[in-house]
Enzyme design. Structure first.
Site, PDB file in Angstrom:
ATOM      1  N   THR A   1      25.457  19.802  -3.420  1.00 19.73           N
ATOM      2  CA  THR A   1      25.943  18.726  -4.297  1.00 19.73           C
ATOM      3  C   THR A   1      26.743  17.739  -3.447  1.00 19.73           C
ATOM      4  OG1 THR A   1      28.053  19.770  -4.918  1.00 19.73           O
ATOM      5  CG2 THR A   1      26.131  20.361  -6.246  1.00 19.73           C
ATOM      6  N   GLY A   2      26.703  16.472  -3.845  1.00 16.84           N
ATOM      7  CA  GLY A   2      27.417  15.437  -3.080  1.00 16.84           C
ATOM      8  C   GLY A   2      26.863  15.329  -1.667  1.00 16.84           C
ATOM      9  N   ALA A   3      25.513  15.366  -1.572  1.00 24.03           N
ATOM     10  CA  ALA A   3      24.869  15.428  -0.247  1.00 24.03           C
ATOM     11  C   ALA A   3      24.601  14.049   0.344  1.00 24.03           C
ATOM     12  CB  ALA A   3      23.546  16.192  -0.368  1.00 24.03           C
TER      13      ALA A   3
ATOM     14  N   SER B   1      26.652  11.564   1.185  1.00 22.54           N
ATOM     15  CA  SER B   1      27.603  10.916   2.100  1.00 22.54           C
ATOM     16  C   SER B   1      28.551  11.949   2.703  1.00 22.54           C
ATOM     17  CB  SER B   1      28.413   9.842   1.351  1.00 22.54           C
ATOM     18  OG  SER B   1      29.311  10.467   0.462  1.00 22.54           O
TER      19      SER B   1
ATOM     20  N   ILE C   1      30.830  14.651   4.315  1.00 17.49           N
ATOM     21  CA  ILE C   1      30.646  16.021   4.818  1.00 17.49           C
ATOM     22  C   ILE C   1      29.299  16.591   4.354  1.00 17.49           C
ATOM     23  CG2 ILE C   1      31.624  18.363   4.726  1.00 17.49           C
ATOM     24  CD1 ILE C   1      34.398  16.784   4.214  1.00 17.49           C
TER      25      ILE C   1
ATOM     26  N   SER D   1      39.931  23.086   0.120  1.00 13.38           N
ATOM     27  CA  SER D   1      40.832  22.266   0.944  1.00 13.38           C
ATOM     28  C   SER D   1      42.088  23.055   1.281  1.00 13.38           C
ATOM     29  CB  SER D   1      41.207  21.025   0.143  1.00 13.38           C
ATOM     30  OG  SER D   1      42.259  20.340   0.758  1.00 13.38           O
TER      31      SER D   1
ATOM     32  N   TYR E   1      44.172  16.900  -7.678  1.00 12.27           N
ATOM     33  CA  TYR E   1      43.279  17.301  -6.582  1.00 12.27           C
ATOM     34  C   TYR E   1      43.686  18.674  -6.056  1.00 12.27           C
ATOM     35  CZ  TYR E   1      40.717  17.075  -2.144  1.00 12.27           C
ATOM     36  OH  TYR E   1      39.879  17.341  -1.086  1.00 12.27           O
TER      37      TYR E   1
HETATM   38  N1  LIG Z   1      37.601  14.121   3.548  1.00 15.11           N
HETATM   39  C1  LIG Z   1      38.478  15.093   3.670  1.00 15.11           C
HETATM   40  O1  LIG Z   1      39.454  15.001   4.444  1.00 15.11           O
HETATM   41  C2  LIG Z   1      38.322  16.349   2.896  1.00 15.11           C
HETATM   42  C3  LIG Z   1      37.351  16.500   1.923  1.00 15.11           C
HETATM   43  N2  LIG Z   1      37.251  17.676   1.230  1.00 15.11           N
HETATM   44  C4  LIG Z   1      36.229  17.849   0.206  1.00 15.11           C
HETATM   45  O2  LIG Z   1      34.961  17.614   0.771  1.00 15.11           O
HETATM   46  C5  LIG Z   1      34.043  17.297  -0.266  1.00 15.11           C
HETATM   47  C6  LIG Z   1      33.183  16.140   0.177  1.00 15.11           C
HETATM   48  O3  LIG Z   1      34.005  14.988   0.275  1.00 15.11           O
HETATM   49  P1  LIG Z   1      33.882  13.916   1.443  1.00 15.11           P
HETATM   50  O4  LIG Z   1      32.637  14.090   2.182  1.00 15.11           O
HETATM   51  O5  LIG Z   1      35.164  13.925   2.172  1.00 15.11           O
HETATM   52  O6  LIG Z   1      33.896  12.569   0.607  1.00 15.11           O
HETATM   53  P2  LIG Z   1      32.726  11.602   0.133  1.00 15.11           P
HETATM   54  O7  LIG Z   1      33.357  10.729  -0.889  1.00 15.11           O
HETATM   55  O8  LIG Z   1      32.045  10.997   1.291  1.00 15.11           O
HETATM   56  O9  LIG Z   1      31.687  12.588  -0.551  1.00 15.11           O
HETATM   57  C7  LIG Z   1      31.844  13.025  -1.856  1.00 15.11           C
HETATM   58  C8  LIG Z   1      30.461  13.290  -2.398  1.00 15.11           C
HETATM   59  O10 LIG Z   1      30.602  13.805  -3.721  1.00 15.11           O
HETATM   60  C9  LIG Z   1      29.802  13.039  -4.583  1.00 15.11           C
HETATM   61  N3  LIG Z   1      30.322  13.020  -5.945  1.00 15.11           N
HETATM   62  C10 LIG Z   1      31.508  12.581  -6.395  1.00 15.11           C
HETATM   63  N4  LIG Z   1      31.582  12.702  -7.719  1.00 15.11           N
HETATM   64  C11 LIG Z   1      30.405  13.241  -8.125  1.00 15.11           C
HETATM   65  C12 LIG Z   1      29.872  13.588  -9.377  1.00 15.11           C
HETATM   66  N5  LIG Z   1      30.544  13.394 -10.505  1.00 15.11           N
HETATM   67  N6  LIG Z   1      28.639  14.127  -9.417  1.00 15.11           N
HETATM   68  C13 LIG Z   1      27.917  14.318  -8.287  1.00 15.11           C
HETATM   69  N7  LIG Z   1      28.358  13.969  -7.074  1.00 15.11           N
HETATM   70  C14 LIG Z   1      29.593  13.439  -7.003  1.00 15.11           C
HETATM   71  C15 LIG Z   1      29.792  11.642  -3.992  1.00 15.11           C
HETATM   72  O11 LIG Z   1      28.725  10.901  -4.523  1.00 15.11           O
HETATM   73  P3  LIG Z   1      28.768   9.281  -4.626  1.00 15.11           P
HETATM   74  O12 LIG Z   1      28.370   8.781  -3.286  1.00 15.11           O
HETATM   75  O13 LIG Z   1      27.806   8.993  -5.703  1.00 15.11           O
HETATM   76  O14 LIG Z   1      30.192   8.922  -4.962  1.00 15.11           O
HETATM   77  C16 LIG Z   1      29.636  11.991  -2.527  1.00 15.11           C
HETATM   78  O15 LIG Z   1      28.311  12.270  -2.218  1.00 15.11           O
HETATM   79  C17 LIG Z   1      34.888  17.038  -1.516  1.00 15.11           C
HETATM   80  O16 LIG Z   1      34.831  18.160  -2.343  1.00 15.11           O
HETATM   81  C18 LIG Z   1      36.291  16.892  -0.954  1.00 15.11           C
HETATM   82  O17 LIG Z   1      37.271  17.260  -1.872  1.00 15.11           O
HETATM   83  C19 LIG Z   1      38.074  18.729   1.477  1.00 15.11           C
HETATM   84  C20 LIG Z   1      39.043  18.637   2.426  1.00 15.11           C
HETATM   85  C21 LIG Z   1      39.238  17.437   3.208  1.00 15.11           C
HETATM   86  C1  LIG Z   2      48.008  10.055  10.677  1.00 14.87           C
HETATM   87  C2  LIG Z   2      49.041   9.131  10.176  1.00 14.87           C
HETATM   88  C3  LIG Z   2      49.935   8.534  11.175  1.00 14.87           C
HETATM   89  C4  LIG Z   2      49.229   8.822   8.903  1.00 14.87           C
HETATM   90  C5  LIG Z   2      48.435   9.359   7.764  1.00 14.87           C
HETATM   91  C6  LIG Z   2      49.340  10.080   6.791  1.00 14.87           C
HETATM   92  C7  LIG Z   2      48.610  10.646   5.570  1.00 14.87           C
HETATM   93  C8  LIG Z   2      47.931   9.541   4.780  1.00 14.87           C
HETATM   94  C9  LIG Z   2      47.632  11.763   5.978  1.00 14.87           C
HETATM   95  C10 LIG Z   2      48.346  12.869   6.765  1.00 14.87           C
HETATM   96  C11 LIG Z   2      47.657  14.170   6.426  1.00 14.87           C
HETATM   97  C12 LIG Z   2      46.436  13.748   5.644  1.00 14.87           C
HETATM   98  C13 LIG Z   2      45.671  14.725   4.841  1.00 14.87           C
HETATM   99  C14 LIG Z   2      44.956  14.336   3.714  1.00 14.87           C
HETATM  100  C15 LIG Z   2      45.013  12.914   3.247  1.00 14.87           C
HETATM  101  C16 LIG Z   2      45.697  11.931   4.204  1.00 14.87           C
HETATM  102  C17 LIG Z   2      46.934  12.553   4.834  1.00 14.87           C
HETATM  103  C18 LIG Z   2      47.919  12.934   3.745  1.00 14.87           C
HETATM  104  C19 LIG Z   2      44.226  15.339   2.840  1.00 14.87           C
HETATM  105  C20 LIG Z   2      45.168  15.719   1.711  1.00 14.87           C
HETATM  106  C21 LIG Z   2      42.928  14.737   2.268  1.00 14.87           C
HETATM  107  C22 LIG Z   2      42.180  15.697   1.393  1.00 14.87           C
HETATM  108  C23 LIG Z   2      42.214  17.115   1.785  1.00 14.87           C
HETATM  109  O1  LIG Z   2      41.474  17.895   1.168  1.00 14.87           O
HETATM  110  C24 LIG Z   2      43.167  17.651   2.793  1.00 14.87           C
HETATM  111  C25 LIG Z   2      42.576  18.764   3.626  1.00 14.87           C
HETATM  112  C26 LIG Z   2      43.791  16.568   3.667  1.00 14.87           C
HETATM  113  C27 LIG Z   2      45.003  17.128   4.441  1.00 14.87           C
HETATM  114  C28 LIG Z   2      45.581  16.115   5.392  1.00 14.87           C
END
Ligand SMILES: NC(=O)C1=CN([C@@H]2O[C@H](COP(=O)(O)OP(=O)(O)OC[C@H]3O[C@@H](n4cnc5c(N)ncnc54)[C@H](OP(=O)(O)O)[C@@H]3O)[C@@H](O)[C@H]2O)C=CC1
Ligand SMILES: CC(C)=CCC[C@@H](C)[C@H]1CC[C@H]2C3=C(CC[C@]12C)[C@@]1(C)CCC(=O)[C@@H](C)[C@@H]1CC3
Length: 329
Positions: free
Chosen positions: A8-10, A12, A14, A171, A193
């Site tokens: 799912t969410g493939a 974009s 991760i 996360s 979240y």
């Molecule tokens: N980025 C990070 O630092 C972290 C991300 N994660 C988790 O990783 C996962 C992927 O996120 P990430 O790659 O970062 O972000 P993106 O926004 O790039 O990817 C999210 C994906 O989820 C899809 N999506 C969102 N809402 C829905 C929905 N209602 N139905 C179906 N698909 C949906 C999006 O589709 P669309 O393009 O249509 O919006 C997209 O493909 C998430 O679960 C996020 O919480 C966890 C820890 C850290």
């Molecule tokens: C790096 C600098 C100088 C500033 C950025 C500060 C914050 C915006 C940033 C620091 C740690 C980050 C973080 C996340 C979001 C952005 C930060 C708070 C997450 C909460 C994003 C979603 C997740 O699932 C977590 C794993 C991330 C943890 C670290």
């Protein structure tokens, strides 16, 4: 027989990087992109076919934030596949995030600076809303829609010809104090979240308890902090690029700043093909990147009790009943 992998969410971030890496690891799999937007899914398939011309890639439309869409998508999956070997529950949202700059600056000068960067604890709040199904949007998208999907495709996940794996993109931001069993949808609060990711950890443990006997195994992963659309909702892309040197410095302090979707997908890929007997239900698998840019996987015990996981499972089953009654009165 080709392994069937549904993600799912493939389209974009991760999820898309995981697709690329899975196809590079095993070009015999059948990949199914489960996305809400068909055009974005087609674009992702085109990109994947460019790098892997002989890949076998299907698409199914599923919006995990809509029960109707999940039921329709699940029916299509049941009809299309006799069995599903891997289900990556990766789609997720963090709507309207706000950074607390005060907490960020205070944290920088405290002993908790490393864990602050690793987990983002106390730095972010979100604004949630109610969906057409009458559920909190973050809860429904990140957890409940996925749970309904699992329940709906149970017959193709629990099959006699070998185990199946559920792999949740959780996360390190999952936090016990953001979650409450009496408000598991996080109606009252601004850390939906964090709450949803903690609920995900609890659910994974309960799913193992109830489904391992039937050949279905569940694991949770943290991809680390990755620059994807989710992060671009927190700060604009150009600011992230501008502070990139600082981020590389942070990577020297904490291995959890994986930054690229490729690195972030490490633990998700690592779980593919793992022997299910070697998995620990109470552990979270983290994608890590060292200061020198090497990727590896680290596991850590989750901060939860099996009793809370059981209680949450009961609540989510009750909610499922309620939702089914509404959908099919
Ligand atoms: N980025 C990070 O630092 C972290 C991300 N994660 C988790 O990783 C996962 C992927 O996120 P990430 O790659 O970062 O972000 P993106 O926004 O790039 O990817 C999210 C994906 O989820 C899809 N999506 C969102 N809402 C829905 C929905 N209602 N139905 C179906 N698909 C949906 C999006 O589709 P669309 O393009 O249509 O919006 C997209 O493909 C998430 O679960 C996020 O919480 C966890 C820890 C850290
Ligand atoms: C790096 C600098 C100088 C500033 C950025 C500060 C914050 C915006 C940033 C620091 C740690 C980050 C973080 C996340 C979001 C952005 C930060 C708070 C997450 C909460 C994003 C979603 C997740 O699932 C977590 C794993 C991330 C943890 C670290």
């Amino acid at each position: 027989m080709r392994k069937v992998v549904v993600i799912t969410g493939a389209n974009s971030g991760i999820g898309l990087a995981l697709c690329e890496r899975l196809l590079s690891k095993d070009d015999q799999i059948h990949l199914c992109l489960a996305c809400r937007n068909l055009q974005r899914a087609e674009n992702a398939r085109t990109a994947l076919m460019t790098s892997h011309p002989s890949a076998d890639i299907g698409i199914v439309q599923i919006d995990v934030g809509s029960i109707k869409s999940v039921l329709r998508g699940a029916k299509e999956l049941r009809e299309r596949y006799k069995r599903i070997d891997y289900l990556y529950l990766n789609a997720g949202i963090m709507p309207n995030p706000r950074i607390s700059f005060k907490a960020l600056i205070t944290g920088l000068f405290s002993s908790k600076v490393i864990s602050m960067f690793a987990t983002g604890e106390g730095l972010l709040t979100q604004e949630d809303k109610v969906t057409e199904d009458g559920l909190q949007e973050v809860f429904e998208t990140n957890i409940f829609g996925h749970f309904m999907l699992i329940r709906e495709i149970e017959p193709v996940l629990c099959h006699a010809d070998g185990p199946s794996q559920l792999i949740w993109t959780s996360s390190s931001n999952a936090r016990r104090s953001a979650f409450s069993l009496t408000d598991y949808q996080h109606v009252n609060g601004q850390e939906s979240y964090s709450s949803s990711k903690y609920a995900m950890d609890l659910l994974s443990v309960a799913l193992n308890k109830h489904y391992n006997q039937q050949g279905m195994f569940s694991s949770v992963v943290c991809p680390g902090f990755v620059l994807t659309n989710l992060a671009y909702g927190i700060l604009p892309q150009f600011i992230w690029m501008f502070i990139m040197p600082i981020m590389w410095l942070v990577r020297l302090l904490t291995n959890t700043f994986t930054l690229s979707p490729y690195n972030g997908a490490e633990a998700l890929l690592w779980l593919f093909g793992r022997k299910v007997e070697s998995l620990d239900s109470l552990v979270k698998y983290h994608s890590c990147t060292s200061g020198l840019g090497n990727n590896y996987v680290q596991s850590s015990k989750m901060d939860l009790e099996e009793e809370s996981s059981d209680l949450f499972y009961q609540k989510i089953l009750d909610l499922e009943k309620e939702v089914r009654k509404k959908t099919n009165p």
